[in-house]
Design a protein around this motif. Structure first.
Motif, PDB file in Angstrom:
ATOM      1  N   GLY A  29      -5.557   9.459  13.058  1.00 50.10           N
ATOM      2  CA  GLY A  29      -4.537   8.550  12.552  1.00 50.10           C
ATOM      3  C   GLY A  29      -3.928   8.929  11.216  1.00 50.10           C
ATOM      4  N   GLN A  30      -4.123  10.185  10.752  1.00 48.22           N
ATOM      5  CA  GLN A  30      -3.545  10.591   9.468  1.00 48.22           C
ATOM      6  C   GLN A  30      -2.246  11.359   9.725  1.00 48.22           C
ATOM      7  N   VAL A  31      -1.099  10.695   9.549  1.00 42.04           N
ATOM      8  CA  VAL A  31       0.180  11.333   9.870  1.00 42.04           C
ATOM      9  C   VAL A  31       0.440  12.481   8.889  1.00 42.04           C
ATOM     10  N   SER A  32       0.622  13.692   9.445  1.00 44.93           N
ATOM     11  CA  SER A  32       0.900  14.850   8.601  1.00 44.93           C
ATOM     12  C   SER A  32       2.296  15.379   8.910  1.00 44.93           C
ATOM     13  N   ARG A  82      -2.595   7.021   1.079  1.00 45.05           N
ATOM     14  CA  ARG A  82      -2.667   6.503   2.438  1.00 45.05           C
ATOM     15  C   ARG A  82      -1.300   6.321   3.072  1.00 45.05           C
ATOM     16  N   HIS A  83      -1.303   6.217   4.405  1.00 47.63           N
ATOM     17  CA  HIS A  83      -0.140   5.855   5.202  1.00 47.63           C
ATOM     18  C   HIS A  83       1.103   6.650   4.819  1.00 47.63           C
ATOM     19  N   ASP A  84       2.173   5.928   4.452  1.00 44.66           N
ATOM     20  CA  ASP A  84       3.438   6.604   4.164  1.00 44.66           C
ATOM     21  C   ASP A  84       3.311   7.545   2.972  1.00 44.66           C
ATOM     22  N   PHE A  85       2.456   7.180   2.017  1.00 47.48           N
ATOM     23  CA  PHE A  85       2.253   8.065   0.866  1.00 47.48           C
ATOM     24  C   PHE A  85       1.651   9.388   1.324  1.00 47.48           C
ATOM     25  N   LEU A  86       0.722   9.311   2.275  1.00 51.68           N
ATOM     26  CA  LEU A  86       0.106  10.531   2.792  1.00 51.68           C
ATOM     27  C   LEU A  86       1.147  11.371   3.542  1.00 51.68           C
ATOM     28  N   ALA A  87       1.952  10.704   4.369  1.00 51.10           N
ATOM     29  CA  ALA A  87       2.972  11.432   5.137  1.00 51.10           C
ATOM     30  C   ALA A  87       3.862  12.238   4.200  1.00 51.10           C
ATOM     31  N   ILE A  88       4.289  11.605   3.095  1.00 53.29           N
ATOM     32  CA  ILE A  88       5.194  12.291   2.176  1.00 53.29           C
ATOM     33  C   ILE A  88       4.449  13.362   1.376  1.00 53.29           C
TER      34      ILE A  88
ATOM     35  N   GLY B 231       8.471   6.558  -6.952  1.00 56.72           N
ATOM     36  CA  GLY B 231       8.806   5.301  -7.603  1.00 56.72           C
ATOM     37  C   GLY B 231       7.964   4.143  -7.108  1.00 56.72           C
ATOM     38  N   GLY B 232       7.106   4.383  -6.125  1.00 59.42           N
ATOM     39  CA  GLY B 232       6.211   3.324  -5.687  1.00 59.42           C
ATOM     40  C   GLY B 232       6.652   2.621  -4.424  1.00 59.42           C
ATOM     41  N   LEU B 275       0.990  11.606  -7.523  1.00 61.08           N
ATOM     42  CA  LEU B 275       0.271  10.803  -6.531  1.00 61.08           C
ATOM     43  C   LEU B 275      -1.245  10.941  -6.665  1.00 61.08           C
ATOM     44  N   MET B 276      -1.708  12.109  -7.129  1.00 66.26           N
ATOM     45  CA  MET B 276      -3.148  12.265  -7.296  1.00 66.26           C
ATOM     46  C   MET B 276      -3.655  11.370  -8.429  1.00 66.26           C
ATOM     47  N   VAL B 277      -2.803  11.163  -9.439  1.00 67.86           N
ATOM     48  CA  VAL B 277      -3.214  10.305 -10.544  1.00 67.86           C
ATOM     49  C   VAL B 277      -2.965   8.835 -10.207  1.00 67.86           C
ATOM     50  N   ARG B 278      -1.773   8.575  -9.648  1.00 63.04           N
ATOM     51  CA  ARG B 278      -1.441   7.201  -9.258  1.00 63.04           C
ATOM     52  C   ARG B 278      -1.060   7.188  -7.781  1.00 63.04           C
ATOM     53  N   PRO B 279      -2.054   6.934  -6.900  1.00 65.91           N
ATOM     54  CA  PRO B 279      -1.831   7.096  -5.454  1.00 65.91           C
ATOM     55  C   PRO B 279      -0.741   6.187  -4.896  1.00 65.91           C
ATOM     56  N   LYS B 280      -0.326   5.180  -5.618  1.00 61.07           N
ATOM     57  CA  LYS B 280       0.734   4.322  -5.082  1.00 61.07           C
ATOM     58  C   LYS B 280       2.021   4.460  -5.853  1.00 61.07           C
ATOM     59  N   GLY B 281       2.228   5.628  -6.469  1.00 58.56           N
ATOM     60  CA  GLY B 281       3.482   5.867  -7.164  1.00 58.56           C
ATOM     61  C   GLY B 281       3.454   5.352  -8.590  1.00 58.56           C
ATOM     62  N   MET B 282       4.567   5.593  -9.283  1.00 55.79           N
ATOM     63  CA  MET B 282       4.595   5.251 -10.698  1.00 55.79           C
ATOM     64  C   MET B 282       4.711   3.742 -10.946  1.00 55.79           C
TER      65      MET B 282
END
Lengths: 288, 286
Positions: A29-32, A82-88, B231-232, B275-282
């Motif tokens: 389930g990890q979108v790449s 996770r999720h969309d962040f991982l995809a990007i 940008g989050g 993203l490695m520092v702030r996994p959900k953006g700035m």
């Protein structure tokens, strides 16, 4: 005949590529969006090694290992996002790979690596080797899906938080999925490089990652046979569309869109729908 | 002086990124879709602008058609393409959107030719000094347009009842609906406004390069995704900051890191590091 053999070989290689992505995206389930970067790492490693007169099989394995190592690094990143962040992020990995390779003299820069030595198996022999690899990858996929690991993958893909609440080591299994998937991508890369015997950065462009993901999703995310069917279909498609060469990409794009719009489960989902429908209609006949 | 020039070029590129990415981020904020085809709408804006200008000779008319026309196309795309698959896992609309984007690019190529369309009488090309800084008129217009459009968006969402309904739906769609807000209309509005920004950006880039070609959306398609993630995802303020800083980092990076990495790679190294520092953006939240 030579043309058909080489077409078949190319098709088999893309099946290995898409099945390797299926382990990560379908099973776990990890979108790449950057899977082709690992195909590229395998291709560059293996071809530079055979050019340095290292035996073909050793080079293939080295390509797999190096791709797997980078895969674990990206896997470690996937533990953070996770999720969309991982995809990007994975999309970013593809562009960083491309941007790096393009600027490196020793990797051939924009011109790439050419006159990669022939593995010396003959066209049919090479096809047999690739076919053997496909069989192994399919068996591995089936085996994984049946195993405990397969269940954990499924749990992670359905709900990560619940999986970790049940005491499953989510991080460890995600890393395994990435290591397996990317090293198999490296295998596909090594085979690809020795099939076409000429690689350059654009062979591993972002659009190729999309193509791999499209094969997985059109086949039905996580379904082995669906993915094989979709890979065979989508890799041969450009050949069938030769007669409409000018509209090839238009048809391809529209097809991707149409499958997602009308059958989001892909071919496997569509087949399931048909089976359920038949069952229902035969059941209603019995009821009458 | 070189630093200042690089900085200004970076801000300029950044404000174009901002126009494209803000539209993308408000779509994401409301519907959680990575709307890749947004870059196709941006290209469409470029075509509307150049075609209308070449026929009528009016830049204002070209701008209006580019913005409103693309806005309407945005609504159509939402209605026909996204609405039926909103409840699917996120990769489904993503792949659908990528397919749509590829098809759009090809359609432009078939309709308008692969070499692109140029302005018959290129507007806004003269140099113009403002406060000692020499930029082309088109570049000043770019900066002005992004301030006006994004400022307008901020005003709309903060100071009007429409904006209130919009923000309420983003925060909690069901609650907003129970207060009598029609969620479907909010989505239409969302796509309309997002696409207007994309259309404006497309026209501006068309003028700056004096060329509108079918593939002009391919770089923005993924760069804008990187920006909204930085940008989050869903935060307009975060997207603005991310767009401007990415523009500046790219413009300095290509000078100082150009030997090792190209422009795209620099942008994505920056993205991955953040993203490695702030996994959900700035930034988080609207």
């Amino acid at each position: 005949m030579g043309f058909e053999i080489s077409l078949l070989t190319a098709m088999m290689i893309s099946i290995i590529g898409s099945l390797s992505l299926n382990l990560i995206t379908g099973f776990c389930g990890q979108v790449s969006l950057g899977h082709v970067a690992f195909v590229g790492i395998g291709a560059y490693t293996a071809s530079l090694m055979t050019k340095a007169a290292i035996p073909f099989f050793a080079a293939l394995v080295a390509g797999m290992i190096l791709a797997g190592i980078f895969g674990i690094i990206v896997g470690l990143a996937s533990l953070r996002v996770r999720h969309d962040f991982l995809a990007i992020t994975t999309m970013g990995v593809n562009f960083v790979f491309l941007g790096f390779v393009r600027q490196q003299e020793w990797l051939g820069g924009e011109l790439g690596v050419s006159s990669i030595p022939d593995p010396g198996l003959g066209k049919l022999g090479f096809l047999a080797l690739v076919f053997g690899c496909v069989v192994l990858v399919v068996l591995l996929s089936v085996q994984i899906r049946r195993s405990w690991m397969g269940y954990v993958f499924k749990a992670i893909s359905e709900d990560e938080d619940t999986a970790s609440m049940l005491g499953l080591d989510v991080s460890q299994y995600k890393l395994i999925a990435f290591a397996l998937g990317t090293s198999l991508a490296g295998l596909a890369g090594g085979l690809y490089a020795h099939h076409v015997r000429f690689i350059y950065p654009d062979s591993f462009a972002f659009v190729e990652s999309i193509t791999l993901l499209a094969m997985v999703v059109v086949g039905g995310n996580g379904s082995i046979w669906g993915v094989i069917l979709a890979s065979a279909f989508l890799s041969l498609l450009p050949q069938w569309f030769q007669f409409v060469d000018d509209y090839k990409l238009l048809l391809y794009g529209s097809l991707l869109f149409a499958v997602m719009r009308f059958s989001p489960g892909g071919l496997a989902g569509f087949a399931q729908l048909l089976i359920n429908h038949n069952r229902k209609s035969s059941k209603s006949k019995v009821d009458k | 002086m070189l630093y200042l020039e690089l900085f200004i070029q970076g801000l300029l590129q950044g404000s174009i990124y901002a126009l494209i990415a803000v539209g993308l981020t408000i779509v994401y904020g409301l519907l959680r879709i990575l709307h890749v085809a947004h870059a196709g709408l941006y290209t469409l804006g470029g075509y509307f602008g150049v075609l209308v200008f070449n026929i009528t000779g009016s830049l204002v008319l070209g701008g209006l058609v580019a913005m409103l026309g693309v806005g309407i196309f945005g609504i159509i795309i939402y209605r026909l393409c996204y609405q039926p698959i909103l409840d699917q896992p996120p990769y489904v609309p993503l792949i659908a959107s990528i397919g749509l984007f590829i098809a759009m690019e090809e359609l432009y190529r078939i309709l308008f030719g692969s070499y692109g369309v140029t302005y018959s009488n290129p507007p806004l090309q003269d140099m113009m000094p403002v406060g000692g800084i020499y930029l082309r008129q088109g570049e000043w217009v770019t900066i002005l347009a992004s301030i006006v459009l994004i400022g307008g968006l901020a005003w709309l969402s903060r100071k009007t009842r429409l904006g209130l309904a919009w923000r309420a739906t983003v925060t909690d769609a069901e609650m907003a609906e129970s207060f009598g807000i029609d969620p479907i209309r909010v989505r239409y509005l969302n796509f309309f406004i997002g696409s207007i920004l994309a259309g404006a950006a497309g026209m501006i880039v068309g003028i700056l390069n004096n060329l509108v070609e079918p593939t002009m959306g391919s770089v923005p398609s993924y760069k804008a995704l990187a920006i909204i993630v930085l940008g989050g995802l869903g935060s307009v303020r975060g997207t603005l900051v991310a767009a401007l800083s990415l523009g500046v980092i790219e413009s300095f990076g290509t000078i100082y890191l150009g030997e090792v990495l190209n422009r795209d790679a620099i942008a994505f190294v920056f993205l991955i590091l953040v993203l490695m520092v702030r996994p959900k953006g700035m930034f988080r939240g609207m």
